[in-house]
Design a protein around this motif. Structure first.
Motif, PDB file in Angstrom:
ATOM      1  N   ILE A  65       0.832  -1.070  -0.012  1.00 51.51           N
ATOM      2  CA  ILE A  65      -0.002  -0.203   0.023  1.00 51.51           C
ATOM      3  C   ILE A  65       0.766   1.135   0.000  1.00 51.51           C
ATOM      4  CG2 ILE A  65      -1.730   1.276   1.545  1.00 51.51           C
ATOM      5  CD1 ILE A  65      -2.883  -1.312   2.141  1.00 51.51           C
ATOM      6  N   SER A  66       1.961   1.186   0.561  1.00 54.01           N
ATOM      7  CA  SER A  66       3.161   2.563   1.037  1.00 54.01           C
ATOM      8  C   SER A  66       3.722   2.690  -0.460  1.00 54.01           C
ATOM      9  CB  SER A  66       3.615   2.145   2.103  1.00 54.01           C
ATOM     10  OG  SER A  66       4.652   1.244   2.145  1.00 54.01           O
ATOM     11  N   SER A  67       3.873   1.610  -1.274  1.00 54.51           N
ATOM     12  CA  SER A  67       5.010   1.588  -2.349  1.00 54.51           C
ATOM     13  C   SER A  67       4.471   2.660  -3.365  1.00 54.51           C
ATOM     14  CB  SER A  67       4.876   0.223  -3.121  1.00 54.51           C
ATOM     15  OG  SER A  67       3.556   0.092  -3.827  1.00 54.51           O
ATOM     16  N   PRO A  68       5.589   3.255  -4.085  1.00 53.83           N
ATOM     17  CA  PRO A  68       5.339   4.495  -5.162  1.00 53.83           C
ATOM     18  C   PRO A  68       4.478   3.801  -6.218  1.00 53.83           C
ATOM     19  CG  PRO A  68       7.690   4.432  -4.310  1.00 53.83           C
ATOM     20  CD  PRO A  68       7.101   3.192  -3.609  1.00 53.83           C
ATOM     21  N   GLU A  69       4.516   2.560  -6.453  1.00 54.37           N
ATOM     22  CA  GLU A  69       3.756   2.099  -7.483  1.00 54.37           C
ATOM     23  C   GLU A  69       2.280   2.086  -7.112  1.00 54.37           C
ATOM     24  OE1 GLU A  69       7.821  -0.103  -7.499  1.00 54.37           O
ATOM     25  OE2 GLU A  69       6.029   0.784  -6.026  1.00 54.37           O
ATOM     26  N   LYS A  70       1.868   2.218  -6.157  1.00 53.86           N
ATOM     27  CA  LYS A  70       0.378   2.279  -5.717  1.00 53.86           C
ATOM     28  C   LYS A  70      -0.046   3.639  -5.440  1.00 53.86           C
ATOM     29  CE  LYS A  70      -0.601  -2.115  -6.447  1.00 53.86           C
ATOM     30  NZ  LYS A  70      -1.609  -2.416  -7.341  1.00 53.86           N
ATOM     31  N   ASN A  71       0.954   4.618  -5.422  1.00 52.92           N
ATOM     32  CA  ASN A  71       0.767   6.132  -5.269  1.00 52.92           C
ATOM     33  C   ASN A  71       1.203   7.078  -6.100  1.00 52.92           C
ATOM     34  OD1 ASN A  71      -0.186   5.903  -1.898  1.00 52.92           O
ATOM     35  ND2 ASN A  71       1.296   4.421  -2.206  1.00 52.92           N
ATOM     36  N   SER A  72       0.973   6.529  -7.179  1.00 50.45           N
ATOM     37  CA  SER A  72       1.257   7.631  -8.548  1.00 50.45           C
ATOM     38  C   SER A  72       2.729   8.243  -8.270  1.00 50.45           C
ATOM     39  CB  SER A  72       0.316   8.661  -8.591  1.00 50.45           C
ATOM     40  OG  SER A  72      -0.955   8.144  -8.686  1.00 50.45           O
ATOM     41  N   GLY A  73       3.471   7.139  -7.707  1.00 46.53           N
ATOM     42  CA  GLY A  73       4.956   7.640  -7.686  1.00 46.53           C
ATOM     43  C   GLY A  73       5.515   8.573  -6.413  1.00 46.53           C
ATOM     44  N   ALA A  74       4.338   8.897  -5.446  1.00 48.40           N
ATOM     45  CA  ALA A  74       4.507   9.563  -4.259  1.00 48.40           C
ATOM     46  C   ALA A  74       5.715   8.900  -3.371  1.00 48.40           C
ATOM     47  CB  ALA A  74       3.394   9.688  -3.499  1.00 48.40           C
ATOM     48  N   ALA A  75       6.460   9.716  -3.009  1.00 48.69           N
ATOM     49  CA  ALA A  75       7.716   9.032  -2.140  1.00 48.69           C
ATOM     50  C   ALA A  75       8.004  10.077  -1.115  1.00 48.69           C
ATOM     51  CB  ALA A  75       8.578   8.391  -2.980  1.00 48.69           C
ATOM     52  N   MET A  76       8.924   9.621  -0.044  1.00 48.44           N
ATOM     53  CA  MET A  76       9.195  10.723   1.083  1.00 48.44           C
ATOM     54  C   MET A  76      10.557   9.983   1.474  1.00 48.44           C
ATOM     55  SD  MET A  76       6.023  10.292   3.274  1.00 48.44           S
ATOM     56  CE  MET A  76       5.379   8.476   3.351  1.00 48.44           C
TER      57      MET A  76
ATOM     58  N   PRO B 169       4.726  18.228   0.891  1.00 46.96           N
ATOM     59  CA  PRO B 169       3.976  17.289   1.683  1.00 46.96           C
ATOM     60  C   PRO B 169       2.808  16.841   0.863  1.00 46.96           C
ATOM     61  CG  PRO B 169       4.077  19.252   2.874  1.00 46.96           C
ATOM     62  CD  PRO B 169       4.879  19.190   1.692  1.00 46.96           C
ATOM     63  N   LEU B 170       2.002  17.598   0.072  1.00 45.48           N
ATOM     64  CA  LEU B 170       0.925  17.146  -0.290  1.00 45.48           C
ATOM     65  C   LEU B 170       0.996  16.256  -1.661  1.00 45.48           C
ATOM     66  CD1 LEU B 170      -0.838  20.708  -0.541  1.00 45.48           C
ATOM     67  CD2 LEU B 170      -1.338  18.769   0.957  1.00 45.48           C
ATOM     68  N   ARG B 171       2.516  15.804  -2.051  1.00 48.33           N
ATOM     69  CA  ARG B 171       2.732  15.279  -3.026  1.00 48.33           C
ATOM     70  C   ARG B 171       3.641  13.932  -2.336  1.00 48.33           C
ATOM     71  NH1 ARG B 171       3.998  18.591  -8.321  1.00 48.33           N
ATOM     72  NH2 ARG B 171       2.185  19.805  -8.553  1.00 48.33           N
ATOM     73  N   GLY B 172       3.942  13.922  -1.206  1.00 48.97           N
ATOM     74  CA  GLY B 172       4.718  13.045  -0.642  1.00 48.97           C
ATOM     75  C   GLY B 172       3.836  12.284   0.690  1.00 48.97           C
ATOM     76  N   PHE B 173       3.768  12.662   1.706  1.00 48.00           N
ATOM     77  CA  PHE B 173       3.148  12.300   3.037  1.00 48.00           C
ATOM     78  C   PHE B 173       1.851  12.090   2.859  1.00 48.00           C
ATOM     79  CE2 PHE B 173       1.072  12.652   7.125  1.00 48.00           C
ATOM     80  CZ  PHE B 173       1.395  11.607   7.684  1.00 48.00           C
ATOM     81  N   VAL B 174       1.156  13.175   2.448  1.00 42.39           N
ATOM     82  CA  VAL B 174      -0.220  13.027   2.436  1.00 42.39           C
ATOM     83  C   VAL B 174      -1.005  12.115   1.708  1.00 42.39           C
ATOM     84  CG1 VAL B 174      -2.278  14.127   2.026  1.00 42.39           C
ATOM     85  CG2 VAL B 174      -0.554  15.419   3.106  1.00 42.39           C
ATOM     86  N   PRO B 175      -0.707  11.816   0.409  1.00 39.78           N
ATOM     87  CA  PRO B 175      -1.321  10.941  -0.417  1.00 39.78           C
ATOM     88  C   PRO B 175      -0.928   9.190   0.094  1.00 39.78           C
ATOM     89  CG  PRO B 175       0.311  11.744  -1.624  1.00 39.78           C
ATOM     90  CD  PRO B 175       0.294  12.568  -0.524  1.00 39.78           C
ATOM     91  N   VAL B 176       0.201   9.244   0.596  1.00 37.64           N
ATOM     92  CA  VAL B 176       0.617   7.901   1.165  1.00 37.64           C
ATOM     93  C   VAL B 176      -0.239   7.458   2.270  1.00 37.64           C
ATOM     94  CG1 VAL B 176       2.425   6.436   2.067  1.00 37.64           C
ATOM     95  CG2 VAL B 176       2.949   7.849  -0.215  1.00 37.64           C
TER      96      VAL B 176
END
Length: 444
Positions: free
Chosen positions: A355-366, A396-403
């Motif tokens: 669930i936390s992988s970038p592949e499942k979060n449109s590339g979102a990472a931190m 954070p709106l593209r990193g922590f929040v979506p994940v």
């Protein structure tokens, strides 16, 4: 949840770890500029990079009664000045202190300028292994002497500004959109008294006394103009405690941080650091980052009742070596579509790593860079222990929040976690020679 990468050398462009130095013995107890470190476990987000020896001897090494060369752990120095503040890509440290301060009633921009000047001067001195007050080289001036006999020990001191800081200093028009409050999440049990704050300080070192020495120095300099809002204390594994450098384990016993972005990644800077050219009054943040800080209590009694096989299913990785359940070693990419003989996915649909992988979060990472904590026993008799989660990102709106939103909707690990404190801070870029941290904001 947490982050950690194997050591990588930085190039001269500033990408990667902050410069670090170390040395061996030399004439009159000075540390040699030529001796390279060996055997230091680079268990953080970036590796060891040698720079100018500077003050890496530490003021203990110059004392007549202590001529013996420091070990590599004690002599390692992180540079204060640079494109980015220290403590972001610095390898994970053994001991950490996190503090938030509020400006005292009536305090404003003038007081903030004076404080950031003092804090920056103290941080520069301590990170070089010098007395906090710049006194005598033997440390006999007004320094507390807590870390006498020790070198810099990878000390880092990092500063950030909270949402309310900009109102208190009359700089609301310079507050970046990335500091908008985080949305609520279903697993939050947030205590406002231990969250947020005008100013944030992160202290890390590979020696507990060196870290505490820095803590006291920071607190003393702030006493005239601020009030402590909250403090949290954490730890990680000591360098050299394992036979080889390894990704850290958390208090659940899991290898934690395998999927962290690496400074060698082409998009590392884009993910972690705010680029130049942001305009709209936010240029002061170029080269900086945003830190999301969460005190996450682990319900260890419940977790430890699970058999190892069940724990591995919750995480999606083997407990022994961190390898994905789809096969391979720790660094083998997860095969999220691979199924077993029974047709079931080897990495379950609700596994934390899936669930936390970038592949499942449109590339979102931190970049996750945590400390563990243990504050004794809670009133209900369970361990008050868990993770001081710190993650770094350019937005954070593209990193922590979506994940976190995705995890909030069905992560198998969530029933074993409780988010009890939260903060979001804008962390300016590093100070150039002759500058103090935040100068480009406070004198704009």
């Amino acid at each position: 949840m947490s982050g950690n990468n194997k050591g990588k050398k930085s190039d001269k462009s500033g990408k990667g770890a902050e410069e670090r130095t170390a040395g061996g013995s030399g004439n009159h107890g000075a540390l040699s500029r030529r001796r390279l470190l060996g055997g230091v476990g680079a268990t953080g987000a970036a590796g060891l990079v040698l720079g100018a020896a500077g003050g890496a001897t530490g003021y203990a090494a110059t004392r007549p009664e202590a001529p013996t060369a420091l070990t590599s752990v004690g002599s390692t120095q992180v540079m204060f000045h640079g494109k980015h503040q220290p403590g972001i890509t610095t390898p994970l440290q053994t001991r950490g202190h996190l503090l938030a301060f509020d400006l005292a009633p009536g305090g404003g921009r003038k007081e903030a300028v004076a404080l950031m000047r003092r804090w920056s001067d103290v941080a520069r001195r301590l990170m070089a292994g010098e007395p906090a007050d710049g006194g005598a080289a033997d440390g006999t001036a007004h320094d507390t002497g807590i870390s006498l006999d020790a070198g810099p020990s990878s000390l880092t001191i990092t500063f950030g500004f909270g949402h309310t800081f900009f109102d208190r200093t009359g700089l609301a028009d310079r507050r970046p959109p990335g500091l908008d409050p985080l949305p609520p999440f279903s697993n939050d049990r947030i205590d406002p008294k231990h969250s947020d704050g005008d100013l944030w300080v992160q202290i890390g070192a590979d020696d507990a006394l060196v870290a505490f020495h820095a803590l006291r120095a920071i607190q003393k300099e702030a006493a005239r103009s601020t009030r402590v809002r909250w403090q949290m204390n954490g730890f990680n594994r000591t360098p050299g405690a394992t036979a080889r450098p390894m990704t850290a384990r958390n208090l659940m016993g899991q290898i934690d941080g395998t999927g962290n972005p690496k400074p060698t990644d082409d998009d590392f800077d884009r993910r972690v650091f705010v680029p130049a050219g942001t305009g709209s009054g936010y240029e002061w943040l170029a080269g900086g980052s945003y830190a999301v800080v969460r005190r996450i209590r682990m319900l260890l009694d419940d977790w430890e009742k699970l058999p190892v096989e069940r724990q591995e299913g919750v995480i999606g990785r083997r407990k022994k070596d961190g390898a994905p359940l789809s096969g391979g070693s720790e660094t083998t990419p997860m095969d999220l579509d691979k199924a077993g003989p029974d047709g079931r996915l080897l990495i379950p649909d609700n596994a934390h790593s899936r669930i936390s992988s970038p592949e499942k979060n449109s590339g979102a990472a931190m970049l996750r860079r945590p400390f563990s904590y243990h504050d004794g026993t809670a009133p209900d008799g369970t361990p008050d222990a868990g993770l001081l989660f710190i993650c770094w990102q350019a937005d954070p709106l593209r990193g922590f929040v979506p994940v976190q939103r995705k995890l909030d909707r069905g992560d198998a690990l969530s029933p074993f976690l409780r988010h009890e404190a939260s903060g979001l801070f804008a962390v300016p870029g590093g100070a150039a020679e002759g500058e103090y941290v935040g100068q480009r904001l406070l004198e704009s």
